[in-house]
Motif scaffolding. Structure first.
Motif, PDB file in Angstrom:
ATOM      1  N   ILE A 129       1.538  -5.460  -6.072  1.00 41.94           N
ATOM      2  CA  ILE A 129       2.957  -5.307  -5.738  1.00 41.94           C
ATOM      3  C   ILE A 129       3.441  -3.897  -6.072  1.00 41.94           C
ATOM      4  O   ILE A 129       4.162  -3.259  -5.285  1.00 41.94           O
ATOM      5  N   ASP A 130       3.042  -3.410  -7.233  1.00 40.34           N
ATOM      6  CA  ASP A 130       3.461  -2.071  -7.652  1.00 40.34           C
ATOM      7  C   ASP A 130       2.919  -1.005  -6.709  1.00 40.34           C
ATOM      8  O   ASP A 130       3.636  -0.061  -6.336  1.00 40.34           O
ATOM      9  N   GLN A 131       1.675  -1.165  -6.284  1.00 44.35           N
ATOM     10  CA  GLN A 131       1.067  -0.212  -5.359  1.00 44.35           C
ATOM     11  C   GLN A 131       1.752  -0.259  -3.999  1.00 44.35           C
ATOM     12  O   GLN A 131       1.979   0.776  -3.362  1.00 44.35           O
ATOM     13  N   ALA A 132       2.084  -1.474  -3.564  1.00 47.21           N
ATOM     14  CA  ALA A 132       2.753  -1.613  -2.262  1.00 47.21           C
ATOM     15  C   ALA A 132       4.112  -0.938  -2.267  1.00 47.21           C
ATOM     16  O   ALA A 132       4.546  -0.376  -1.245  1.00 47.21           O
ATOM     17  N   ALA A 133       4.804  -0.955  -3.411  1.00 47.45           N
ATOM     18  CA  ALA A 133       6.137  -0.365  -3.497  1.00 47.45           C
ATOM     19  C   ALA A 133       6.098   1.150  -3.700  1.00 47.45           C
ATOM     20  O   ALA A 133       6.885   1.883  -3.097  1.00 47.45           O
ATOM     21  N   LYS A 134       5.155   1.624  -4.517  1.00 45.11           N
ATOM     22  CA  LYS A 134       5.154   3.038  -4.903  1.00 45.11           C
ATOM     23  C   LYS A 134       4.193   3.898  -4.091  1.00 45.11           C
ATOM     24  O   LYS A 134       4.425   5.100  -3.933  1.00 45.11           O
ATOM     25  N   ASN A 135       3.107   3.306  -3.613  1.00 47.50           N
ATOM     26  CA  ASN A 135       2.114   4.099  -2.889  1.00 47.50           C
ATOM     27  C   ASN A 135       1.483   3.261  -1.777  1.00 47.50           C
ATOM     28  O   ASN A 135       0.299   2.933  -1.840  1.00 47.50           O
ATOM     29  N   PRO A 136       2.269   2.892  -0.766  1.00 46.93           N
ATOM     30  CA  PRO A 136       1.759   2.008   0.291  1.00 46.93           C
ATOM     31  C   PRO A 136       0.619   2.618   1.099  1.00 46.93           C
ATOM     32  O   PRO A 136      -0.125   1.890   1.767  1.00 46.93           O
ATOM     33  N   GLN A 137       0.445   3.930   1.029  1.00 46.31           N
ATOM     34  CA  GLN A 137      -0.614   4.579   1.804  1.00 46.31           C
ATOM     35  C   GLN A 137      -1.986   4.426   1.147  1.00 46.31           C
ATOM     36  O   GLN A 137      -2.991   4.863   1.708  1.00 46.31           O
ATOM     37  N   ASP A 138      -2.030   3.811  -0.049  1.00 50.62           N
ATOM     38  CA  ASP A 138      -3.298   3.616  -0.750  1.00 50.62           C
ATOM     39  C   ASP A 138      -3.490   2.120  -1.039  1.00 50.62           C
ATOM     40  O   ASP A 138      -3.357   1.676  -2.185  1.00 50.62           O
ATOM     41  N   PRO A 139      -3.793   1.332   0.002  1.00 53.28           N
ATOM     42  CA  PRO A 139      -3.909  -0.129  -0.179  1.00 53.28           C
ATOM     43  C   PRO A 139      -5.129  -0.509  -1.009  1.00 53.28           C
ATOM     44  O   PRO A 139      -6.131   0.207  -1.033  1.00 53.28           O
ATOM     45  N   LYS A 140      -5.023  -1.660  -1.671  1.00 47.21           N
ATOM     46  CA  LYS A 140      -6.123  -2.176  -2.485  1.00 47.21           C
ATOM     47  C   LYS A 140      -6.636  -3.473  -1.887  1.00 47.21           C
ATOM     48  O   LYS A 140      -5.889  -4.228  -1.271  1.00 47.21           O
ATOM     49  N   GLY A 141      -7.933  -3.739  -2.101  1.00 48.19           N
ATOM     50  CA  GLY A 141      -8.513  -4.969  -1.597  1.00 48.19           C
ATOM     51  C   GLY A 141      -8.460  -5.026  -0.081  1.00 48.19           C
ATOM     52  O   GLY A 141      -8.803  -4.061   0.612  1.00 48.19           O
ATOM     53  N   LEU A 142      -7.988  -6.140   0.456  1.00 49.65           N
ATOM     54  CA  LEU A 142      -7.879  -6.336   1.901  1.00 49.65           C
ATOM     55  C   LEU A 142      -6.501  -6.002   2.445  1.00 49.65           C
ATOM     56  O   LEU A 142      -6.230  -6.224   3.623  1.00 49.65           O
TER      57      LEU A 142
END
Length: 323
Positions: A129-142
């Motif tokens: 969730i934190d990555q999606a909000a702050k750095n959406p250009q660097d997705p994790k997993g699928l």
């Protein structure tokens, strides 16, 4: 050095990112097709679906936790006896206590397993969730960039799923976050309270295990309340749903398979008696009570016959009676 530990932590968490994101994306495809892929309701339901999948996978551990908790309650009188006997010798007391645990098949740490195993999952969801909000250009997993952007910007009841109580000045968002923090705290307290009030024998309420349970009863909700204000809305939904699952699962186990000598066991016996009476039958406990009563009555009758049996007399005594 920090980069090294960050790399190690990332390598450990990477498999979890794939597992959690796979389940999350799968549910999102389902609910997104109904409510729209960008809607907050689709993502909230996906988080709830993820929670239910995880909790179903943890059912075997939960059963083990309940059994271990029950054994811990039942052996408390023996633990207190060991403390009285070996209280002066800590090393011997520790050895005898561990032997008692082993002989009774009890693991004192089993009650912590479900929470401990959920913590990495909780942290992985937090990072997604934190990555999606702050750095959406660097997705994790699928997760993809598009899914990250949808996830980070999804709005539910006026609040973004990535919002926390601390990172916003919006009163509506803070109210929703506060309600979810209170729900998470209350369900944590009620779950532990349910275990102590319904499924602990009276003689186990004064031992060290009971003191540990009482401490957890009040400490855990405080920890969650303090930490909860920094949790994203999505994580609060996860943890509250998990707590509600635990309450329901624990209620079912305590109701149908309570520990002996507990209020839950007495309530189950009352229900069984009422059900058997409606069918004109007897419960196993009633049959056992009647068996024990019959045995006691037979012993009393045997003793009475023994007392009343005439004593043998000598020839002189019998001749005196004839005269």
């Amino acid at each position: 050095m920090l980069d090294f530990f960050s790399t190690i932590g990332g390598a450990i968490m990477a498999p979890l990112y794939y597992v959690i994101s796979a389940v999350l994306v799968g549910f999102h495809k389902l609910f997104g097709s109904v409510f729209g892929p960008e809607t907050g309701i689709a993502w909230v339901l996906s988080i709830i679906g993820l929670t239910l999948v995880i909790r179903m996978a943890l059912i075997p551990l939960f059963v083990k936790q309940i059994k271990s908790s029950r054994n811990m309650q039942l052996i408390q009188p023996k633990v207190r006896e060991l403390q009285k006997k070996y209280g002066h010798d800590r090393e011997r007391l520790a050895q005898e206590t561990m032997k008692l645990y082993k002989d009774s098949g009890t693991n004192p740490f089993a009650s912590c397993l479900p929470i401990l195993l959920q913590m990495p999952i909780f942290l992985a969801l937090f990072r997604l969730i934190d990555q999606a909000a702050k750095n959406p250009q660097d997705p994790k997993g699928l997760m993809t960039v598009t899914l990250n952007e949808q996830f980070g910007d999804a709005v539910f009841l006026g609040a973004k799923i990535s919002d926390t109580f601390l990172n916003t000045d919006d009163i509506g968002v803070r109210v929703l976050a506060a309600v979810l923090v209170l729900a998470m705290t209350a369900t944590t307290f009620l779950t532990q309270r349910q275990l102590m009030s319904k499924n602990m024998p009276a003689d186990a309420l004064s031992g060290p295990y009971a003191q540990q349970q009482k401490m957890l009863l009040y400490v855990l909700p405080v920890v969650f309340a303090v930490g909860g204000i920094a949790f994203p809305i999505g994580v609060l939904f996860y943890w509250t749903t998990s707590n509600l699952w635990t309450m329901g699962q624990q209620f079912y186990v305590i109701r149908n398979n309570p520990a002996p000598g507990t209020p839950a066991a007495a309530a189950k016996e009352d229900r069984d008696r009422a059900k058997a009476a409606r069918k004109g039958q007897k419960t196993p406990a009633q049959i056992e009570e009647e068996r024990l009563a019959a045995e006691a009555e037979a012993r009393r009758a045997e003793k009475s016959d023994t007392r009343q049996q005439p004593q043998r007399q000598s020839k002189s005594q019998r001749s005196k009676k004839k005269r």
